[in-house]
Design an enzyme around this catalytic site. Structure first.
Site, PDB file in Angstrom:
ATOM      1  N   SER A  15       0.837  -1.204   0.000  1.00 49.70           N
ATOM      2  CA  SER A  15       0.000   0.000   0.000  1.00 49.70           C
ATOM      3  C   SER A  15       0.868   1.247   0.000  1.00 49.70           C
ATOM      4  CB  SER A  15      -0.913   0.020   1.225  1.00 49.70           C
ATOM      5  OG  SER A  15      -1.530   1.295   1.318  1.00 49.70           O
ATOM      6  N   ASN A  17      -0.197   4.035   0.919  1.00 49.01           N
ATOM      7  CA  ASN A  17      -0.811   4.983   1.847  1.00 49.01           C
ATOM      8  C   ASN A  17      -0.241   4.924   3.260  1.00 49.01           C
ATOM      9  OD1 ASN A  17      -2.491   5.751  -0.293  1.00 49.01           O
ATOM     10  ND2 ASN A  17      -3.877   4.057   0.126  1.00 49.01           N
ATOM     11  N   ASN A  79      -1.830  -3.919  -6.022  1.00 50.50           N
ATOM     12  CA  ASN A  79      -2.373  -2.848  -5.188  1.00 50.50           C
ATOM     13  C   ASN A  79      -2.523  -1.577  -6.041  1.00 50.50           C
ATOM     14  OD1 ASN A  79      -3.010  -1.265  -2.820  1.00 50.50           O
ATOM     15  ND2 ASN A  79      -1.924  -2.819  -1.635  1.00 50.50           N
ATOM     16  N   GLY A 137      -8.514  -2.262 -11.584  1.00 55.36           N
ATOM     17  CA  GLY A 137      -9.253  -1.650 -12.685  1.00 55.36           C
ATOM     18  C   GLY A 137     -10.164  -2.579 -13.444  1.00 55.36           C
ATOM     19  N   TYR A 158     -12.480  -3.899  -6.470  1.00 58.56           N
ATOM     20  CA  TYR A 158     -12.726  -2.927  -5.406  1.00 58.56           C
ATOM     21  C   TYR A 158     -13.435  -1.699  -5.994  1.00 58.56           C
ATOM     22  CZ  TYR A 158     -11.771  -0.386  -1.038  1.00 58.56           C
ATOM     23  OH  TYR A 158     -11.885   0.296   0.144  1.00 58.56           O
TER      24      TYR A 158
HETATM   25  C1  LIG Z   1     -10.176   3.127  -0.541  1.00 53.79           C
HETATM   26  C2  LIG Z   1      -9.263   1.954  -0.779  1.00 53.79           C
HETATM   27  C3  LIG Z   1      -8.752   1.262   0.300  1.00 53.79           C
HETATM   28  C4  LIG Z   1      -7.896   0.154   0.099  1.00 53.79           C
HETATM   29  N1  LIG Z   1      -7.403  -0.519   1.185  1.00 53.79           N
HETATM   30  C5  LIG Z   1      -6.613  -1.598   0.996  1.00 53.79           C
HETATM   31  C6  LIG Z   1      -6.105  -2.339   2.109  1.00 53.79           C
HETATM   32  O1  LIG Z   1      -6.377  -2.030   3.262  1.00 53.79           O
HETATM   33  N2  LIG Z   1      -5.339  -3.418   1.858  1.00 53.79           N
HETATM   34  C7  LIG Z   1      -5.022  -3.794   0.591  1.00 53.79           C
HETATM   35  O2  LIG Z   1      -4.309  -4.788   0.413  1.00 53.79           O
HETATM   36  N3  LIG Z   1      -5.478  -3.107  -0.489  1.00 53.79           N
HETATM   37  C8  LIG Z   1      -6.255  -2.036  -0.309  1.00 53.79           C
HETATM   38  N4  LIG Z   1      -6.725  -1.337  -1.400  1.00 53.79           N
HETATM   39  C9  LIG Z   1      -6.317  -1.765  -2.760  1.00 53.79           C
HETATM   40  C10 LIG Z   1      -7.382  -2.646  -3.403  1.00 53.79           C
HETATM   41  O3  LIG Z   1      -7.575  -3.841  -2.660  1.00 53.79           O
HETATM   42  C11 LIG Z   1      -6.972  -3.011  -4.839  1.00 53.79           C
HETATM   43  O4  LIG Z   1      -5.774  -3.767  -4.811  1.00 53.79           O
HETATM   44  C12 LIG Z   1      -6.745  -1.788  -5.717  1.00 53.79           C
HETATM   45  O5  LIG Z   1      -7.656  -0.747  -5.394  1.00 53.79           O
HETATM   46  C13 LIG Z   1      -6.869  -2.115  -7.199  1.00 53.79           C
HETATM   47  O6  LIG Z   1      -8.138  -2.665  -7.501  1.00 53.79           O
HETATM   48  P1  LIG Z   1      -9.387  -1.782  -8.059  1.00 53.79           P
HETATM   49  O7  LIG Z   1      -8.877  -0.999  -9.250  1.00 53.79           O
HETATM   50  O8  LIG Z   1     -10.446  -2.784  -8.384  1.00 53.79           O
HETATM   51  O9  LIG Z   1      -9.778  -0.854  -6.946  1.00 53.79           O
HETATM   52  C14 LIG Z   1      -7.571  -0.235  -1.219  1.00 53.79           C
HETATM   53  C15 LIG Z   1      -8.110   0.484  -2.311  1.00 53.79           C
HETATM   54  C16 LIG Z   1      -8.936   1.554  -2.108  1.00 53.79           C
HETATM   55  C17 LIG Z   1      -9.489   2.308  -3.314  1.00 53.79           C
END
Ligand SMILES: Cc1cc2nc3c(=O)[nH]c(=O)nc-3n(C[C@H](O)[C@H](O)[C@H](O)COP(=O)(O)O)c2cc1C
Length: 198
Positions: A15, A17, A79, A137, A158
């Protein structure tokens, strides 16, 4: 102990973040984490590693070596990204600040292609033997199909879920069935890694 309660566990050191977290992806740090976890787990519960899309291929390859060394069950790719390439929005309307100067990871559409490329790379490097969970995505059945044919045997969503809601799951599943049908395939397992067979 959590190990009694989870079906599988993910080492998420990817992450953007949490300051400094991604440095745990380097081989020495990750090796220490995996050694301790497997020491405790004794290979009983599946442990997976989740990686960032911003890693160089060499860094991914060394993570794959560790995965083999510690008998890790699979990899989650990927991620969110710290890259700001290809974004249509340059300035955030609400604050007037440049998107390029904002901290944090970007999910959703800007990630679709990058995470699929990483899945392809992992599949090639592991000759399709390592289970890959594809994420990044996915909005449409095409996106899901691209991840699967790149080498993912499971997918996660997500951001797509946030925009499209739970109905998207049914839509994608129906679309995947249609794709199998069109290609004369019997199951998703026959589609995994198909993009490599050209
Ligand atoms: C608001 C938010 C919070 C997330 N929190 C986590 C987390 O706590 N742990 C983690 O492994 N990934 C976290 N992710 C990443 C997602 O699990 C995922 O890997 C990433 O967003 C790409 O997928 P997507 O494009 O479908 O969102 C988070 C993503 C978002 C947008």
């Amino acid at each position: 102990m959590l190990k009694n309660w989870g079906d599988y566990f993910v080492v998420n050191v990817s992450s953007p973040n949490t300051p400094g977290l991604r440095s745990l992806q380097n081989a020495e740090n990750l090796s220490n984490i995996l050694a301790d976890l497997q020491g405790e787990n004794q290979g009983i519960k599946p442990i997976l590693v989740k990686i960032a899309p911003d890693l160089e291929k060499e860094a991914i390859a060394s993570i794959l070596d560790l995965i083999q060394q510690y008998q890790i069950s699979g990899i989650i790719a990927t991620n969110t990204t710290i890259s700001r390439d290809g974004l249509k929005t340059k300035i955030i309307a609400k604050t007037g600040r440049l998107v390029s100067e904002e901290a944090g990871g970007i999910s959703g559409a800007p990630l679709t292609q990058r995470s699929t490329e990483i899945i392809k790379f992992i599949w090639q490097e592991t000759q399709g033997k390592l289970p890959i969970i594809g994420v990044g995505g996915i909005f449409t059945v095409e996106d899901a199909w691209d991840k699967i044919t790149a080498g993912a045997s499971l997918i996660q969503i997500y951001t797509g879920w946030v925009y499209q809601g739970p109905g998207m799951v049914k839509q994608i599943l129906q679309g995947l069935l249609q794709k199998l049908d069109e290609r004369g395939l019997n199951s998703i397992s026959e589609a995994i890694g198909l993009a490599h067979q050209k």
